[in-house]
Scaffold this motif. Structure first.
Motif, PDB file in Angstrom:
ATOM      1  N   LEU A  48       0.865  -1.172   0.000  1.00  0.00           N
ATOM      2  CA  LEU A  48       0.000   0.000   0.000  1.00  0.00           C
ATOM      3  C   LEU A  48       0.896   1.214   0.000  1.00  0.00           C
ATOM      4  O   LEU A  48       2.015   1.172   0.508  1.00  0.00           O
ATOM      5  N   ALA A  49       0.400   2.309  -0.509  1.00  0.00           N
ATOM      6  CA  ALA A  49       1.194   3.526  -0.476  1.00  0.00           C
ATOM      7  C   ALA A  49       1.373   3.951   0.983  1.00  0.00           C
ATOM      8  O   ALA A  49       0.412   4.006   1.726  1.00  0.00           O
ATOM      9  N   PRO A  50       2.604   4.203   1.400  1.00  0.00           N
ATOM     10  CA  PRO A  50       2.808   4.578   2.799  1.00  0.00           C
ATOM     11  C   PRO A  50       2.190   5.936   3.108  1.00  0.00           C
ATOM     12  O   PRO A  50       2.047   6.787   2.233  1.00  0.00           O
ATOM     13  N   LEU A 100      -9.992  -3.632  10.987  1.00  0.00           N
ATOM     14  CA  LEU A 100      -9.520  -4.374   9.824  1.00  0.00           C
ATOM     15  C   LEU A 100     -10.614  -4.313   8.770  1.00  0.00           C
ATOM     16  O   LEU A 100     -11.722  -3.848   9.038  1.00  0.00           O
ATOM     17  N   VAL A 101     -10.283  -4.801   7.586  1.00  0.00           N
ATOM     18  CA  VAL A 101     -11.266  -4.709   6.512  1.00  0.00           C
ATOM     19  C   VAL A 101     -12.530  -5.475   6.874  1.00  0.00           C
ATOM     20  O   VAL A 101     -13.638  -5.000   6.675  1.00  0.00           O
ATOM     21  N   ASP A 102     -12.356  -6.663   7.453  1.00  0.00           N
ATOM     22  CA  ASP A 102     -13.537  -7.480   7.679  1.00  0.00           C
ATOM     23  C   ASP A 102     -13.936  -7.601   9.152  1.00  0.00           C
ATOM     24  O   ASP A 102     -14.895  -8.265   9.471  1.00  0.00           O
ATOM     25  N   ARG A 103     -13.173  -7.030  10.038  1.00  0.00           N
ATOM     26  CA  ARG A 103     -13.634  -7.041  11.425  1.00  0.00           C
ATOM     27  C   ARG A 103     -12.994  -5.948  12.256  1.00  0.00           C
ATOM     28  O   ARG A 103     -12.105  -5.242  11.794  1.00  0.00           O
ATOM     29  N   ARG A 104     -13.502  -5.843  13.484  1.00  0.00           N
ATOM     30  CA  ARG A 104     -13.049  -4.779  14.359  1.00  0.00           C
ATOM     31  C   ARG A 104     -12.609  -5.439  15.659  1.00  0.00           C
ATOM     32  O   ARG A 104     -13.311  -6.286  16.206  1.00  0.00           O
ATOM     33  N   ILE A 105     -11.422  -5.089  16.153  1.00  0.00           N
ATOM     34  CA  ILE A 105     -10.964  -5.609  17.443  1.00  0.00           C
ATOM     35  C   ILE A 105     -11.206  -4.496  18.455  1.00  0.00           C
ATOM     36  O   ILE A 105     -10.560  -3.450  18.396  1.00  0.00           O
ATOM     37  N   ASP A 106     -12.151  -4.728  19.351  1.00  0.00           N
ATOM     38  CA  ASP A 106     -12.561  -3.642  20.250  1.00  0.00           C
ATOM     39  C   ASP A 106     -11.594  -3.419  21.391  1.00  0.00           C
ATOM     40  O   ASP A 106     -10.942  -4.343  21.868  1.00  0.00           O
ATOM     41  N   MET A 107     -11.536  -2.167  21.822  1.00  0.00           N
ATOM     42  CA  MET A 107     -10.759  -1.835  23.012  1.00  0.00           C
ATOM     43  C   MET A 107     -11.600  -2.116  24.260  1.00  0.00           C
ATOM     44  O   MET A 107     -11.075  -2.543  25.284  1.00  0.00           O
ATOM     45  N   ALA A 136       1.756   7.039  27.749  1.00  0.00           N
ATOM     46  CA  ALA A 136       1.773   7.745  26.465  1.00  0.00           C
ATOM     47  C   ALA A 136       2.557   6.940  25.429  1.00  0.00           C
ATOM     48  O   ALA A 136       2.127   6.815  24.279  1.00  0.00           O
ATOM     49  N   ASP A 137       3.681   6.365  25.845  1.00  0.00           N
ATOM     50  CA  ASP A 137       4.484   5.566  24.909  1.00  0.00           C
ATOM     51  C   ASP A 137       3.712   4.358  24.417  1.00  0.00           C
ATOM     52  O   ASP A 137       3.739   4.019  23.238  1.00  0.00           O
ATOM     53  N   ASN A 138       3.018   3.708  25.364  1.00  0.00           N
ATOM     54  CA  ASN A 138       2.247   2.533  24.973  1.00  0.00           C
ATOM     55  C   ASN A 138       1.147   2.927  23.992  1.00  0.00           C
ATOM     56  O   ASN A 138       0.887   2.219  23.018  1.00  0.00           O
ATOM     57  N   LEU A 139       0.504   4.076  24.240  1.00  0.00           N
ATOM     58  CA  LEU A 139      -0.558   4.516  23.333  1.00  0.00           C
ATOM     59  C   LEU A 139       0.000   4.747  21.935  1.00  0.00           C
ATOM     60  O   LEU A 139      -0.616   4.345  20.945  1.00  0.00           O
ATOM     61  N   ASN A 140       1.173   5.362  21.870  1.00  0.00           N
ATOM     62  CA  ASN A 140       1.783   5.591  20.561  1.00  0.00           C
ATOM     63  C   ASN A 140       2.084   4.278  19.865  1.00  0.00           C
ATOM     64  O   ASN A 140       1.837   4.112  18.673  1.00  0.00           O
ATOM     65  N   TYR A 141       2.626   3.327  20.642  1.00  0.00           N
ATOM     66  CA  TYR A 141       2.983   2.023  20.091  1.00  0.00           C
ATOM     67  C   TYR A 141       1.734   1.311  19.577  1.00  0.00           C
ATOM     68  O   TYR A 141       1.704   0.797  18.461  1.00  0.00           O
ATOM     69  N   ARG A 142       0.684   1.319  20.386  1.00  0.00           N
ATOM     70  CA  ARG A 142      -0.545   0.624  20.000  1.00  0.00           C
ATOM     71  C   ARG A 142      -1.204   1.291  18.807  1.00  0.00           C
ATOM     72  O   ARG A 142      -1.740   0.628  17.920  1.00  0.00           O
ATOM     73  N   HIS A 143      -1.161   2.613  18.841  1.00  0.00           N
ATOM     74  CA  HIS A 143      -1.784   3.364  17.759  1.00  0.00           C
ATOM     75  C   HIS A 143      -1.110   3.023  16.430  1.00  0.00           C
ATOM     76  O   HIS A 143      -1.749   2.748  15.426  1.00  0.00           O
ATOM     77  N   ARG A 144       0.207   2.990  16.465  1.00  0.00           N
ATOM     78  CA  ARG A 144       0.987   2.687  15.281  1.00  0.00           C
ATOM     79  C   ARG A 144       0.730   1.262  14.811  1.00  0.00           C
ATOM     80  O   ARG A 144       0.508   1.006  13.629  1.00  0.00           O
ATOM     81  N   ASN A 145       0.720   0.342  15.778  1.00  0.00           N
ATOM     82  CA  ASN A 145       0.471  -1.053  15.426  1.00  0.00           C
ATOM     83  C   ASN A 145      -0.911  -1.223  14.826  1.00  0.00           C
ATOM     84  O   ASN A 145      -1.088  -1.984  13.888  1.00  0.00           O
ATOM     85  N   ALA A 146      -1.878  -0.495  15.398  1.00  0.00           N
ATOM     86  CA  ALA A 146      -3.244  -0.602  14.888  1.00  0.00           C
ATOM     87  C   ALA A 146      -3.279  -0.136  13.438  1.00  0.00           C
ATOM     88  O   ALA A 146      -3.921  -0.753  12.586  1.00  0.00           O
ATOM     89  N   GLN A 147      -2.551   0.929  13.153  1.00  0.00           N
ATOM     90  CA  GLN A 147      -2.526   1.422  11.786  1.00  0.00           C
ATOM     91  C   GLN A 147      -1.870   0.420  10.854  1.00  0.00           C
ATOM     92  O   GLN A 147      -2.362   0.155   9.764  1.00  0.00           O
ATOM     93  N   MET A 148      -0.747  -0.133  11.333  1.00  0.00           N
ATOM     94  CA  MET A 148      -0.031  -1.109  10.512  1.00  0.00           C
ATOM     95  C   MET A 148      -0.921  -2.319  10.267  1.00  0.00           C
ATOM     96  O   MET A 148      -0.931  -2.881   9.165  1.00  0.00           O
ATOM     97  N   ALA A 149      -1.666  -2.723  11.297  1.00  0.00           N
ATOM     98  CA  ALA A 149      -2.523  -3.895  11.145  1.00  0.00           C
ATOM     99  C   ALA A 149      -3.615  -3.606  10.129  1.00  0.00           C
ATOM    100  O   ALA A 149      -3.903  -4.451   9.278  1.00  0.00           O
ATOM    101  N   SER A 150      -4.215  -2.406  10.191  1.00  0.00           N
ATOM    102  CA  SER A 150      -5.280  -2.169   9.203  1.00  0.00           C
ATOM    103  C   SER A 150      -4.698  -2.088   7.805  1.00  0.00           C
ATOM    104  O   SER A 150      -5.325  -2.555   6.857  1.00  0.00           O
ATOM    105  N   ARG A 151      -3.500  -1.511   7.677  1.00  0.00           N
ATOM    106  CA  ARG A 151      -2.874  -1.482   6.356  1.00  0.00           C
ATOM    107  C   ARG A 151      -2.599  -2.891   5.853  1.00  0.00           C
ATOM    108  O   ARG A 151      -2.868  -3.210   4.694  1.00  0.00           O
ATOM    109  N   ALA A 152      -2.076  -3.708   6.755  1.00  0.00           N
ATOM    110  CA  ALA A 152      -1.754  -5.079   6.355  1.00  0.00           C
ATOM    111  C   ALA A 152      -3.021  -5.814   5.950  1.00  0.00           C
ATOM    112  O   ALA A 152      -3.023  -6.613   5.018  1.00  0.00           O
TER     113      ALA A 152
END
Lengths: 933, 236
Positions: free
Chosen positions: A308-310, A534-541, A817-833
């Motif tokens: 995907l385009a970054p 994700l495209v086909d589902r949502r992992i809730d917080m 705050a660090d964990n939120l950044n990490y999770r936020h980034r991972n969540a984005q990467m996961a949806s991209r993937a």
């Protein structure tokens, strides 16, 4: 009983200091076996008469095995825990989780303060020997203490310890022998491979001559590394492997101040992505030579794949320098320092998802087979594993953990952990995406669910009579969200006031009314950090009842909210702001399309529509003002899938369309966030959670400027305002041109991050993209934990609640705050993937032709971006084998690739026609191939 | 850092509500009118009291109707293991003042006008909680000197780490950066280094107060034992 522990410690200044610590030995530490007559069994965990005691090395290396349910009735000694904690944090957290898991019978025995098992350090005894002795003493104590009722077994892989234990009359076994005795052959796969130093016999049955050779240089001993770091000949930093080229890595070192490139596996010297390494700079004349080498080596593995385009600089590959230097003008570009790894200071090994490299089954089935594991993450090298169930695993996605990597072997060795599912299966591949991005998708535990209010829930009379809660049910409130949205966390209202002004309210779901600090529910949400889409589902917080019902501001039901209410002049100037907890009743849950249609349909004059129109007018003014201030309109290549409701396969892909209604809602959410940020920072200047977007440096914008220059466009990047203006001016005859430039600009910037206001100075709070001096997240507490945090801050600033204790503790706040950044980034990467995965599924049976734009020139082709599908990938002009073969040359200044005879050329941003097709050049790794038409 | 293990044990094996070992001895400096050594674990403080005696520096006397209490606190250079500079730093001055105010409030000064009482305190070994140990040692020494007091002034610290209130912090726990309260009972002298929310403060305070009561009991025992000894000697 009082004992003193005397030891020497090195202070931070480097001096050696004698330390004396008291140790109070206790008689109230119990053995934890139900069968015991003399101990208090209220906290007992061990029920079986067979008890095993673990040695440190077993815990450290065999944690995957210990997590299997076949291993139970285990005593974990406190000395073992301590040593594990010092050696490997993540294993420590896992063993602690096992000890507190009620389903497992793991008991922690605090032998270091027990009066009978305390072991005084002996003269000239190493720490390791001391621990081993303590383990034996404790095991012996267990044996005597439990006497005939139980059988105690010490499990150790330390040969010396085992010998001594047997001498002292303790029954001891190696973990291999113990697992064999359980009689479950599957478990043997979970065993970690012993390192080559431990077994010398094994080499005999491996006849490959290459194996005998030393492939890698030795790692320097720790003492030498520390000394070298001190003297400045080595540099320490975190190794990051290039996502697009696993043979290239970077180490950001503070001592050098710039990134050091490491080319090739031999220079990386067995370091993994994320490891903290010590590196040595190579002599300057080797900097070029190493590069040539890296390209040659690249043939071993595959090349760039279609992605995907970054969206930002964080995901974009940094390969620009490589492409330039191969183009010929070596002097023009200053070479970046390159180096090699001399030692690994801290490993970042964890488990990886992937599949086995296909191989024929060995003759006698059931025996052990050596196999090579290929990770999904291309940054990870292949891993050798031994398995007894090869035929079951060949077409599966599996999880594998790394155990060791010694100098003789090209690849690290590891062991199988668990299967995920069949390769190519959508469910399996989605799970892989989640695991790869460290997303916790397990169902919520019963403790978490116990924190939910009883269902069915409705607004109670206490809520209504609560003095801090204002009754706003009379207001005409509605929500505007994407179609099918179930977690509605924001709603709006807008009424005209008699004086000609407007009262505009943003109502946010009152999640903190249900999620209280310190509860398991809060801990879980804080750990997850964000919902993952994700495209086909949502992992809730948060658990589903909260996400979709209790908190969701659905239409026609009364819900609790936290409201921001402004009085605004018709010119959209904010006259006053107030915050209040409230009760609202939404009258309509509109989708963006519906809202847009209502606004556009001039026949409609109902109140909702007029309110919408008023708001839209205000939003437009606010937006214009924000743009005048220098806010950037950035673009990203977001795509939208149409999913078949039956098979969940994608039916169609298209760019996500942004309407005025989206922008209207966005504008009010931005305004609410800014208002809240001001309020909380005003009250809690040192412990607020804010969000900032760092100003990109000129260096980061360099690729954009070069591309722009090549097509004769000048961009002014001196400030966000200047950049925004020059982006506005960049219009070509191509309607898509402007968007493309914006996408390129977005990609040069880093992502916005959360931070604790006490950690930075006020000028650093700036949000570059929004051109706002202060910003935070307040408006989506159902799906982001940061917003929950901010809700608590806001409530405390209004005197509704007291501030939870976390806010007093700055380091903890920073780690949140660090964990939120990490999770936020991972969540984005996961949806991209996930989008990537679905793109692949979509194109599997649909080879397609499409129009694409060239975005980057490489020496043997170029990278194209396909706007319709939001994907990006390489197009090769030369066949793969003849790399660098001289048919084509790159014109660096004009960003062009030209055929030698001048008959053909491709320049950056040019439109080309391409053909897309899914191919599988390597088994189990299907990829999208782009070819020029 | 983990200061309390999930098993509820602190780094040195104590539980949250347990104090370190207390050792107290009276009459260790024969030249002084009263003296004592007070140990809490590895923290060891010696106290010597001179007085009531004639005021030596008249200008210091502010009130003529009561005794003047002076206090000098110092740390032995060997008390922390590494070399310390002897200089009167701000911490020392502050501590002297806190102890002096505590003891002044406790001593029945109005019974001894025109006189002064000198309290000398020296930390022989420091391992956290020196402030408390000093107050306790001073109380013992004052009692030894036979100076009339309203009650035994005792002190104990408590802190809040890993979301657990902890009694009697040692050096490692003290330097962890969490909040800690030193509570002196009778005349209240509480002193805090970091912020705590009110509810937590109350639990920490209550824990420290419990600790104080236990120390008071121990001090009373020591004094009674000492009195018995005196009685026995007089009889002999």
């Amino acid at each position: 009983m009082l004992q003193s522990k005397v030891f020497n410690k090195k202070t931070r200044g480097g001096r050696i200091q004698k330390q004396v610590r008291e140790v109070y030995l206790r008689d109230d530490i119990y053995c934890g076996a139900f069968a015991c007559k003399s101990c208090d069994t209220s906290a007992a965990r061990l029920s079986s008469p067979k008890i095993i005691v673990l040695d440190t090395n077993v815990v450290l290396h065999q944690i995957d095995l210990l997590e299997n349910q076949a291993i139970d009735n285990v005593v974990v000694l406190s000395v073992v825990l301590d040593e594990v904690k010092n050696r490997n944090r993540s294993v420590y957290n896992r063993i602690r989780a096992l000890c507190s898991n009620p389903a497992k019978q793991f008991y922690v025995f605090s032998n270091h303060v027990h009066k009978d098992t305390y072991v005084q350090a002996m003269e000239r005894e190493s720490a390791n020997d001391h621990n081993d002795r303590a383990i034996r003493v404790a095991t012996l104590w267990y044996q005597k203490h439990l006497g005939g009722t139980s059988q105690v077994l010490l499990v150790t892989n330390d040969r010396e310890n085992k010998r001594k234990a047997t001498e002292e009359g303790i029954s001891a076994e190696t973990i291999e022998a113990y697992v064999k005795s359980i009689g479950q052959p599957d478990l043997l796969d979970l065993l970690a491979q012993p390192t080559a130093e431990d077994i010398t016999m094994e080499d005999a049955d491996d006849s490959r001559p290459s194996k005998r050779k030393l492939v890698y240089l030795e790692h320097k001993p720790m003492s030498e590394i520390t000394a070298g770091l001190h003297r400045g000949i080595y540099h320490q930093g975190k190794l990051r492997v290039n996502r697009f080229n696993p043979f290239e890595a970077y180490v950001g070192s503070e001592s050098i101040g710039e990134e050091i490139i490491i080319y090739g596996r031999s220079n990386m010297n067995r370091a993994f992505d994320g490891d903290i390494v010590a590196i040595e700079l190579l002599p300057r004349d080797q900097w070029q030579e190493e590069k040539a080498l890296s390209i040659a080596e690249e043939d071993e593995d595959e090349d760039d794949t279609v992605h995907l385009a970054p969206n930002s600089a964080d995901d974009a590959p940094r390969i620009s320098s490589l492409a330039q230097e191969t183009s010929g003008d070596k002097n023009a570009v200053p070479a970046r320092p390159s180096g090699r790894v001399v030692g690994v200071i801290r490993r970042n090994w964890h488990s990886y998802c992937g599949s086995l490299e296909p191989m024929s089954l060995p003759a006698g089935s059931g025996g052990t087979a050596h196999a090579l594991f290929v990770s999904k993450d291309r940054r990870i090298p292949k891993i050798r594993i031994n398995t007894r169930q090869l035929q079951n695993l060949l077409n599966m996605r599996i999880v594998v953990a790394v155990d060791s990597w010694d100098r003789q072997s090209r690849y690290p060795s590891g062991h199988y952990v668990r299967p995920i599912g069949k390769i190519g299966d959508r469910e399996t591949e989605t799970e892989v995406v989640l695991i790869e991005n460290d997303v916790d998708y397990s169902p919520f535990s019963s403790q978490v669910l116990a924190c939910l209010p009883p269902l069915p829930w409705s607004v109670s009379s206490e809520d209504v009579s609560n003095p801090v809660r204002q009754d706003l049910r009379h207001l005409l409130v509605f929500s505007v969200d994407p179609p099918g949205c179930k977690d509605i966390d924001d709603a709006l209202h807008c009424t005209s006031l008699p004086n000609g002004n407007f009262e505009v309210g943003v109502h946010i779901a009152d999640v903190t009314n249900f999620v209280h600090p310190g509860t398991p529910l809060d801990d879980e949400a804080s750990k997850r950090g964000t919902s993952v889409y994700l495209v086909d589902r949502r992992i809730d917080m948060l658990p589903k009842p909260l996400t979709e019902d209790i908190c969701s501001l659905r239409a026609d039901v009364e819900r609790l909210a936290f409201s921001v209410i402004w009085e605004m002049s018709p010119e959209a100037e904010i006259i006053s702001t107030r915050f209040t907890k409230s009760i609202i009743k939404s009258s309509a849950a509109l989708s963006y399309v519906e809202a847009q249609a209502r606004m556009d349909d001039s026949r409609l004059t109902d109140t909702v529509t007029t309110d919408l129109r008023n708001m839209n007018t205000l939003a437009k003014i606010m937006r214009q003002r924000r743009i005048d201030r220098g806010a950037l309109t950035l673009a990203s290549a977001e795509v939208k899938f149409q999913i078949d409701t039956e098979t969940h396969d994608p039916l169609d892909i298209g760019m996500y369309q942004i309407r005025e209604a989206n922008q209207m809602v966005e504008e009010f959410m931005l305004a609410a966030n800014v208002s809240v940020a001001e309020q909380i920072l005003n009250q809690f200047s040192s412990c607020s959670l804010l969000r900032r977007h760092p100003t990109p440096t000129r260096e980061m914008l360099e690729p954009l400027l070069r591309t722009a220059a090549a097509i004769g466009l000048t961009l002014d990047v001196s400030s966000s305002k200047a950049l925004a203006d020059s982006l506005d001016r960049a219009v070509g005859e191509d309607p898509y041109f402007n968007k493309l430039i914006r996408i390129l600009a977005t990609r040069c910037m880093t992502q916005a991050v959360y931070f604790c206001s006490g950690d930075l100075t006020p000028p650093e709070y700036h949000h570059y993209g929004l051109a706002a001096p202060l910003y935070t997240h307040f408006t989506s507490p159902i799906r982001r934990y940061a917003d929950v945090f901010v809700h608590r801050l806001l409530a405390a600033s209004l005197g509704i609640y007291k501030l939870p204790t976390v806010f007093q503790d700055r380091p903890q706040l920073t780690s949140v705050a660090d964990n939120l950044n990490y999770r936020h980034r991972n969540a984005q990467m996961a949806s991209r993937a996930s989008v990537e995965l679905h793109t692949l599924i979509y194109f599997r049976n649909r080879p397609t032709d499409a129009e694409a734009r060239v975005v980057k020139i490489r020496s043997n082709g170029f990278i194209v971006f396909v706007p319709k599908y939001g994907i990006e990938g390489p197009v090769y002009l030369t066949a793969k084998g003849e790399k660098g073969a001289g048919d084509w040359y790159v014109d660096e200044e004009k960003q062009k690739i030209v055929k030698m005879d001048g008959s053909l050329s491709y320049s950056v941003l040019q439109t080309v026609k391409i053909h897309m097709e899914v191919v599988e050049p390597q088994p189990n790794r299907p990829k999208l191939q782009l070819t020029l038409l | 850092m983990e200061y309390v293990s999930p098993e509820g044990l602190r780094l040195d094996g104590r539980r949250f509500n347990e104090m370190r070992q207390i050792v107290a001895e009276i009459g260790v400096v024969s030249k002084a009118d009263g003296s004592a050594v007070f140990e809490m674990g590895n923290t060891k403080v010696i106290a010597a009291v001179y007085g009531p005696r004639e005021i030596q520096n008249k200008s210091q006397q502010l009130k003529h109707d009561r005794a003047l209490v002076l206090c000098e606190y110092s740390m032995a250079q060997f008390s922390t293991g590494d070399r310390r500079r002897q200089k009167q730093d701000r911490r020392t001055t502050e501590l002297s003042l806190v102890i002096r105010q505590t003891m002044e409030a406790c001593i029945l000064t109005e019974l001894m006008p025109h006189s002064q009482i000198d309290i000398f305190l020296q930390v022989l070994q420091a391992d956290g909680g020196t402030r408390s140990a000093c107050i306790n040692a001073a109380t013992l020494a004052l009692a030894d000197a036979g100076i009339p007091m309203r009650d035994l002034a005792v002190s104990c610290s408590a802190g809040y780490l890993n979301s657990t209130p902890l009694l009697d912090l040692n050096y490692v726990e003290d330097s962890a950066g969490g909040a800690d309260v030193t509570v002196g009972i009778l005349p209240k002298t509480d002193k805090m280094d970091a912020k705590l929310p009110m509810e937590t403060f109350e639990t920490v305070f209550a824990l420290a107060s419990e600790g104080c009561k236990a120390i008071a009991e121990r001090i009373r025992e020591v004094l009674e034992e000492n009195t018995k000894q005196l009685e026995y000697r007089r009889a002999a």
